[in-house]
Design a protein around this motif. Structure first.
Motif, PDB file in Angstrom:
ATOM      1  N   CYS A 137     -11.578  -6.307 -20.410  1.00  0.00           N
ATOM      2  CA  CYS A 137     -12.546  -6.000 -21.472  1.00  0.00           C
ATOM      3  C   CYS A 137     -12.826  -7.201 -22.378  1.00  0.00           C
ATOM      4  CB  CYS A 137     -12.040  -4.848 -22.335  1.00  0.00           C
ATOM      5  SG  CYS A 137     -11.616  -3.356 -21.430  1.00  0.00           S
ATOM      6  N   PHE A 138     -11.806  -8.052 -22.580  1.00  0.00           N
ATOM      7  CA  PHE A 138     -11.921  -9.207 -23.458  1.00  0.00           C
ATOM      8  C   PHE A 138     -11.854 -10.490 -22.635  1.00  0.00           C
ATOM      9  CE2 PHE A 138     -10.310  -5.868 -26.174  1.00  0.00           C
ATOM     10  CZ  PHE A 138     -10.863  -6.113 -27.425  1.00  0.00           C
ATOM     11  N   ASP A 139     -12.403 -11.571 -23.200  1.00  0.00           N
ATOM     12  CA  ASP A 139     -12.332 -12.864 -22.523  1.00  0.00           C
ATOM     13  C   ASP A 139     -10.922 -13.433 -22.545  1.00  0.00           C
ATOM     14  OD1 ASP A 139     -15.163 -13.179 -21.927  1.00  0.00           O
ATOM     15  OD2 ASP A 139     -15.466 -13.447 -24.080  1.00  0.00           O
ATOM     16  N   VAL A 140     -10.243 -13.322 -23.680  1.00  0.00           N
ATOM     17  CA  VAL A 140      -8.914 -13.894 -23.848  1.00  0.00           C
ATOM     18  C   VAL A 140      -7.989 -12.805 -24.389  1.00  0.00           C
ATOM     19  CG1 VAL A 140      -7.529 -15.721 -24.899  1.00  0.00           C
ATOM     20  CG2 VAL A 140      -9.937 -16.152 -24.354  1.00  0.00           C
ATOM     21  N   VAL A 141      -6.867 -12.587 -23.710  1.00  0.00           N
ATOM     22  CA  VAL A 141      -5.926 -11.534 -24.100  1.00  0.00           C
ATOM     23  C   VAL A 141      -4.509 -12.101 -24.041  1.00  0.00           C
ATOM     24  CG1 VAL A 141      -4.941  -9.294 -23.482  1.00  0.00           C
ATOM     25  CG2 VAL A 141      -7.407  -9.680 -23.252  1.00  0.00           C
ATOM     26  N   ARG A 142      -3.743 -11.867 -25.120  1.00  0.00           N
ATOM     27  CA  ARG A 142      -2.348 -12.306 -25.123  1.00  0.00           C
ATOM     28  C   ARG A 142      -1.476 -11.286 -25.855  1.00  0.00           C
ATOM     29  NH1 ARG A 142      -3.741 -18.000 -27.546  1.00  0.00           N
ATOM     30  NH2 ARG A 142      -4.937 -18.931 -25.845  1.00  0.00           N
ATOM     31  N   HIS A 143      -0.255 -11.165 -25.385  1.00  0.00           N
ATOM     32  CA  HIS A 143       0.771 -10.325 -26.018  1.00  0.00           C
ATOM     33  C   HIS A 143       0.276  -8.907 -26.285  1.00  0.00           C
ATOM     34  CE1 HIS A 143       2.932 -14.167 -26.947  1.00  0.00           C
ATOM     35  NE2 HIS A 143       3.949 -13.384 -26.618  1.00  0.00           N
ATOM     36  N   VAL A 144      -0.040  -8.206 -25.226  1.00  0.00           N
ATOM     37  CA  VAL A 144      -0.454  -6.811 -25.349  1.00  0.00           C
ATOM     38  C   VAL A 144       0.790  -5.959 -25.586  1.00  0.00           C
ATOM     39  CG1 VAL A 144      -1.614  -4.884 -24.220  1.00  0.00           C
ATOM     40  CG2 VAL A 144      -2.401  -7.230 -23.823  1.00  0.00           C
ATOM     41  N   ARG A 145       0.749  -5.121 -26.605  1.00  0.00           N
ATOM     42  CA  ARG A 145       1.878  -4.254 -26.931  1.00  0.00           C
ATOM     43  C   ARG A 145       1.507  -2.800 -26.661  1.00  0.00           C
ATOM     44  NH1 ARG A 145       5.883  -8.115 -27.520  1.00  0.00           N
ATOM     45  NH2 ARG A 145       5.382  -9.559 -29.207  1.00  0.00           N
ATOM     46  N   GLY A 146       2.525  -2.004 -26.432  1.00  0.00           N
ATOM     47  CA  GLY A 146       2.305  -0.588 -26.187  1.00  0.00           C
ATOM     48  C   GLY A 146       2.247   0.211 -27.473  1.00  0.00           C
ATOM     49  N   ALA A 147       2.632   1.475 -27.369  1.00  0.00           N
ATOM     50  CA  ALA A 147       2.483   2.402 -28.487  1.00  0.00           C
ATOM     51  C   ALA A 147       3.249   1.958 -29.723  1.00  0.00           C
ATOM     52  CB  ALA A 147       2.953   3.789 -28.058  1.00  0.00           C
ATOM     53  N   MET A 148       4.509   1.617 -29.546  1.00  0.00           N
ATOM     54  CA  MET A 148       5.366   1.256 -30.676  1.00  0.00           C
ATOM     55  C   MET A 148       6.536   0.445 -30.145  1.00  0.00           C
ATOM     56  SD  MET A 148       7.385   4.852 -31.382  1.00  0.00           S
ATOM     57  CE  MET A 148       8.873   4.117 -32.051  1.00  0.00           C
ATOM     58  N   PRO A 149       7.170  -0.353 -30.996  1.00  0.00           N
ATOM     59  CA  PRO A 149       8.375  -1.046 -30.569  1.00  0.00           C
ATOM     60  C   PRO A 149       9.467  -0.048 -30.198  1.00  0.00           C
ATOM     61  CG  PRO A 149       7.526  -1.944 -32.627  1.00  0.00           C
ATOM     62  CD  PRO A 149       6.780  -0.671 -32.368  1.00  0.00           C
ATOM     63  N   GLY A 150      10.369  -0.467 -29.352  1.00  0.00           N
ATOM     64  CA  GLY A 150      11.473   0.403 -28.959  1.00  0.00           C
ATOM     65  C   GLY A 150      12.309   0.796 -30.166  1.00  0.00           C
ATOM     66  N   ASP A 151      12.750   2.052 -30.174  1.00  0.00           N
ATOM     67  CA  ASP A 151      13.548   2.515 -31.300  1.00  0.00           C
ATOM     68  C   ASP A 151      15.016   2.609 -30.894  1.00  0.00           C
ATOM     69  OD1 ASP A 151      13.263   4.593 -29.556  1.00  0.00           O
ATOM     70  OD2 ASP A 151      12.378   5.984 -31.004  1.00  0.00           O
TER      71      ASP A 151
END
Length: 479
Positions: A137-151
């Protein structure tokens, strides 16, 4: 002769370059937080919290003080909020395409794709939580994160009076935001600064979508930020309750992850500790946003860049005995929404209701893109430029699963709990903390009926099939 020709060409080409720069659409930066209530910014003046960079951003532009999220079909409210944001569709329409989001991408309907078609260089970093690959969808993508950090289990059901608290929001051994060696909020800031530096070297306008996980739990930040907020500085919300009376029936029981973070019944001590960590996470976020704004100034692009700051929903953290965002109260439906850019009035507050997802069609208008028919939300440029003073929405709608509905209209909010056939009615102008339920006031029976009619009309408009019309009930119950 040649010298004169070269001089003419130099002047002519220079004018063309200046004209092209003047006609070029503006750059657009979206800074998106997660779980950030409208009240949790220093500029709001409602709680004592340090957000100097966001305060300056608010003063540089216009703040929409009553920006709302429509709600969610999921316990993870950000899923629905961000699906609406990326598609421009209203709540239940976005739900229809959520499971087939890649089909939306394939026909080029998603927000970054529309911006790219308009000539924008597009960048993304941070929280995505949408079922489609952002790299497509984007030209440049870095460090994609999910829903939330691990708990971690130590982060739940705490703190208990007289029991040592094993959780430490600044200790990297608990992982979460510290996973990978650098706090996730700082990683997003690093990437945004890098994108701005890269984009400033190109001739194309840029669209930067920087999505923070903060201040979503686990609310972790460096120790210096936690130490800013000793417990004697933290105020318990005025509408604090030890337990919300309908929590189980509205989907906010202790089995809901957000609500399980603190013990039942709620204590003032627990609320203060969680708010301490919430505020610390927000101040840390603010510092990283400050880095991004400084990079934009250093790039030379600030004067032709529009900046939008908002969040995907709010959070309770002790209001009404609740801790999450899965409710229809202002602290959870409302978010900060700041706009700064060329020609945007400075230090201005607009109190008319809007939705946070209005940022999407507003940027399309800035890019010179005709608004697609499937986009429900509205371009806010007429309000920002003062060509209108009327909200595009006569009422605000809210929903959570099939357990809660709400409508805000003419200063009143009606909340409906279908499972227990109860209503709650608040006069928001006089009761902004929603502490005085007027649903049983016979003098307001007609007001409540009109609000139900408004809610029914919005259900029909938005494709909400939940039946709120059982047999007549006593006042305070469903009609």
């Amino acid at each position: 002769m040649l010298r004169a020709l070269f001089a003419f060409l130099a002047i002519h080409c220079g004018l063309l370059t200046e004209n092209a720069a003047a006609e070029r659409p503006p750059n657009i930066v979206l800074l998106l937080a997660d779980d950030l209530s409208y009240e949790a910014i220093g500029a709001a003046g409602l709680i004592e919290i340090e957000t100097p960079h966001l305060d300056r951003l608010a003063k540089r532009g216009t703040a929409f003080t009553h920006a709302y999220n429509m709600g969610s079909w999921s316990g993870a409210v950000c899923v629905a909020s961000r699906a609406m944001l990326i598609t421009g569709r209203s709540l239940w329409n976005a739900r229809e395409v959520h499971g087939t989001m890649d089909a939306e991408r394939q026909v080029g309907r998603l927000w970054p794709q529309l911006m790219r078609k308009a000539g924008y260089q597009t960048y993304f970093t941070g929280k995505w939580h949408i079922p489609v690959d952002p790299a497509q969808c984007f030209d440049v993508v870095r460090h994609v994160r999910g829903a939330m950090p691990g708990d971690a289990p130590e982060g739940y059901g705490r703190p208990l009076p007289g029991v040592p608290d094993s959780w430490d929001p600044s200790d990297p051994r608990f992982g979460g935001y510290w996973e990978g060696g650098k706090h996730w909020t700082e990683v997003v800031s690093d990437e945004a600064v890098s994108f701005i530096t890269d984009a400033s070297r190109t001739s194309s306008p840029f669209f930067l979508y920087a999505a923070f996980n903060a201040p979503h739990d686990p609310r972790q930040s460096p120790r210096a930020y936690v130490d800013k907020y000793p417990l004697d500085r933290i105020q318990v919300p005025r509408n604090f309750l030890a337990e919300y009376p309908f929590k189980d029936a509205i989907g906010c029981a202790g089995t809901l992850r957000d609500e399980a973070l603190a013990p039942f019944p709620r204590t003032e001590y627990a609320v203060k500790v969680h708010r301490q960590e919430y505020y610390a996470s927000i101040s840390h976020l603010d510092a990283q946003i400050g880095r991004i704004l400084a990079a934009l100034e250093a790039s030379g692009e600030a004067e032709r860049t529009w900046i939008f700051f908002t969040a995907d929903h709010g959070l309770a953290v002790g209001h009404h005995g609740l801790f999450g965002k899965q409710n229809m109260y202002e602290h959870s439906l409302r978010v900060p929404f700041f706009v700064a850019g060329p020609g945007v009035p400075r230090n201005r507050r607009l109190d008319m209701p809007v939705y946070l997802q209005d940022v999407m069609p507003t940027t399309l208008a800035l890019a010179g893109i005709d608004q697609p028919k499937h986009v429900y939300f509205h371009n806010l440029l007429p309000l920002l430029h003062g060509t209108t003073t009327t909200s595009p929405y006569s009422s605000i709608y809210g929903a959570y699963l099939n357990l809660q509905r709400a409508v805000i209209h003419d200063g009143y909010k009606l909340i409906v709990y279908p499972r227990v056939r109860r209503t709650r009615l608040y006069q928001l102008t006089n009761d902004p903390d929603e502490m005085h339920d007027l649903a049983l006031d016979p003098a307001l029976a007609e007001t409540q009926r009109r609000l139900f009619d408004r809610l029914f009309a919005m259900q029909a408009e938005l494709g909400d099939g939940l039946d709120l019309r059982p047999a007549p009930r006593p006042r305070g119950a469903l009609p």
